[in-house]
Design an enzyme around this catalytic site. Sequence first.
Site, mmCIF file in Angstrom:
data_model
loop_
_atom_site.group_PDB
_atom_site.id
_atom_site.type_symbol
_atom_site.label_atom_id
_atom_site.label_comp_id
_atom_site.label_asym_id
_atom_site.label_seq_id
_atom_site.Cartn_x
_atom_site.Cartn_y
_atom_site.Cartn_z
ATOM 1 N N GLY A 73 33.983 46.165 40.963
ATOM 2 C CA GLY A 73 32.777 46.528 41.709
ATOM 3 C C GLY A 73 32.625 47.999 41.994
ATOM 4 N N GLY A 92 29.316 32.082 50.190
ATOM 5 C CA GLY A 92 28.739 32.835 49.086
ATOM 6 C C GLY A 92 29.764 33.650 48.305
ATOM 7 N N LYS A 152 38.402 41.353 32.916
ATOM 8 C CA LYS A 152 38.632 42.672 33.509
ATOM 9 C C LYS A 152 39.958 43.259 33.017
ATOM 10 C CE LYS A 152 35.914 41.569 37.636
ATOM 11 N NZ LYS A 152 35.980 40.874 38.938
#
Lengths: 426, 426
Positions: A129, A182, A200
């Site tokens: 991120g 979430g 990744k």
Amino acid sequence: MALLGCGVVGSQVVRLMREQSGDLAARIGAPLELAGVAVRRLGRKRDADVEQGLLTTDAEALVSRDDVDIVIEVIGGIEPARSLITTALRGGKSVVTANKALLAEDGSALYAAARQGGGDLYFEASVAGAIPLLRPLRESLSGDHVHRVLGIVNGTTNYILDKMDSTGASFTDALEEAQALGYAEADPTADVEGFDAAAKAAILAGLAFHSRVTAADVHREGITEITAADVASAKAMGYVIKLLAICARADDGRTVGVRVHPAMIPRSHPLAGVRDAYNAVFVEARSAGELMFYGKGAGGAPTASAVLGDLVAVARNRLTGARGPEESTYADLAVHPMGDTVTRYHVALDVADKPGVLARVAEIFAKHDVSIQTVRQEGHGDDAQLVLVSHRAADAALSATVSSLRELDIVRAVASVMRVEGDESS
Amino acid sequence: MALLGCGVVGSQVVRLMREQSGDLAARIGAPLELAGVAVRRLGRKRDADVEQGLLTTDAEALVSRDDVDIVIEVIGGIEPARSLITTALRGGKSVVTANKALLAEDGSALYAAARQGGGDLYFEASVAGAIPLLRPLRESLSGDHVHRVLGIVNGTTNYILDKMDSTGASFTDALEEAQALGYAEADPTADVEGFDAAAKAAILAGLAFHSRVTAADVHREGITEITAADVASAKAMGYVIKLLAICARADDGRTVGVRVHPAMIPRSHPLAGVRDAYNAVFVEARSAGELMFYGKGAGGAPTASAVLGDLVAVARNRLTGARGPEESTYADLAVHPMGDTVTRYHVALDVADKPGVLARVAEIFAKHDVSIQTVRQEGHGDDAQLVLVSHRAADAALSATVSSLRELDIVRAVASVMRVEGDESS
């Protein structure tokens, strides 16, 4: 520029581009103009305030428009992302993408398309991120020799394992909580089976070792079989279980191992303190020593931050006629199989409680040339358990040792098998 | 390329360039050639194996040679580094430097010279050694809005404070140990008085806030007056004393504060765990959230790693006709004085042990509009001490409070005053 996808990340990209338009223009040297946003359905309600006139369902036409010179792809998945990015790159446009799955499956083809068209391919948002990790690996460390990249690169599984550790919850309960909040998707397979982390790891290994590494090269184990008992037992021994991505050169430096699996790490290890959905990655290099990068590994705004950083870079490059780094695979190191990777195992055996059991178990370890670092007996009678931690050995030898133990008459069951990392004492 | 300086860092640069020549050539796309090394004296024994023919004492001639297109400056200090770098940049060469003092004093003039000559100015090694920090700030976060940069950027003082904390040593003893181990120089002023950290803070603030910040703008306090008693008292309260560099926007976002001073931070704070001569820096940005970077902040090889990363970048740029980022000062934020910075104080007062003392002390705080978060009395009679921690207030108000306390008849002495950071509960 054009945006492909307007979900969690795409909406944040639009919002931030608007809110920070003055800053972005000053940093780039020219204003950014959003030419269109490709979405699957026009009618859907969105977080971002996008004019209806900008929306289109014809992504293929959008990426081919002459007035689009930069394409941001945040759809995810292999298709149609692959075709759209390829069309854009071949057409001379620069592409910023967060698509780890596609990069790990077929990054080389994308680089080739970028080279053919003369544009840039940037993908900082695809791993960890908001944490600047790929640019440091690709650029800051380009004068160094990376030995190992080791870290927590999937926030969902870290959240689940952290909950299991702090509350004693089962995997299923922790997953449900993550879904409710979430942090995990309705279909959590990509996260909990380690596919996301493996993609990744492939991207990180390719950049760190200047070699071609794809998701298929990555040894992958998820966290679905970790029980509350495993977590409790690790805790009792001063360890915590984390899903790690590890990319490391073999001792002779000629091959690399790339793997994603749960592992026990000592509670004193800095990665043990990585809570919730945070990510943290260690990079070990010959001259730089040990570096750590820590931050939010997922979420709309953090991912959008990485996308916008890349956007500023590629926009600057276009203005100045520069190009960012290309694919670097000159080292061409092979990925060795998991069996050749040197690891350590923690094994818990339900055993018969009688004299001579340890001798027979130790004999099996010796037969496979694996030394035992510690052994502890817990419980008595029907609850007797032997807990062993091995010294470092080839994973194949450790795995064969466990298979032989399963066949031993005095072993009622192999209660748990887990690799141990981050404890270099052995 | 030419190298200016062949001391601790320069020798490592030469060694690594030689050892990794194949890798560097592959990453750049062309081999690097060392045209000359400028040194002060020719005869001295060096760690690096440099041919006598490459050595020169005429640095001015070296940076003007036509066959030199990249200059690495690792001499340090203002002159002759400033003249040499300026000559090189004006002559169209690219410069990689680790010179924090010069960048913090006159970075804008160097950028201007680079722009005039068309070359690059890179300086990753000037802050936090091997930790990739400037490139992430300049590039990865260029799509984000940085609120604050906070960290430990001087390894020497961190080593000294860590020793004082772990062994109870005095400042003088810890400094001597650091000198014996090579962590501190014979004249430790630049480190222990905070000049080194202040220069780094100025560089970080300039990049983070796209404004011009020089060392003179930085509020600077060193660690020479910290006593073993201060450290012990912090320890007893669950705090540790660290020398922090803090660059932060004011709440209204219109000005920034840049400061270097010792501060008490809670032992649970991640920076509290930064031991020895390590560095760690937090960057807080609007979208990315909180990021942390950790690693070796000094030393020959780590600094050389950062220098070589920059070298690869500028060499690539020259090959492709590209240029790296220029100075970015468009935001043009003013640096506000320390008095306007919002901080918290920990104050220990030797007081008379009689009723009414706390009331009189509290009255002084109230008069200056500073609220007290906690207060504790320790000892009795002649040993009576009041230990107070304030809520957040303007540093000027806190400082005025302490001045008034000094004048109070019931206060025998202000035993210690220290700012508190990293504890956002108030």
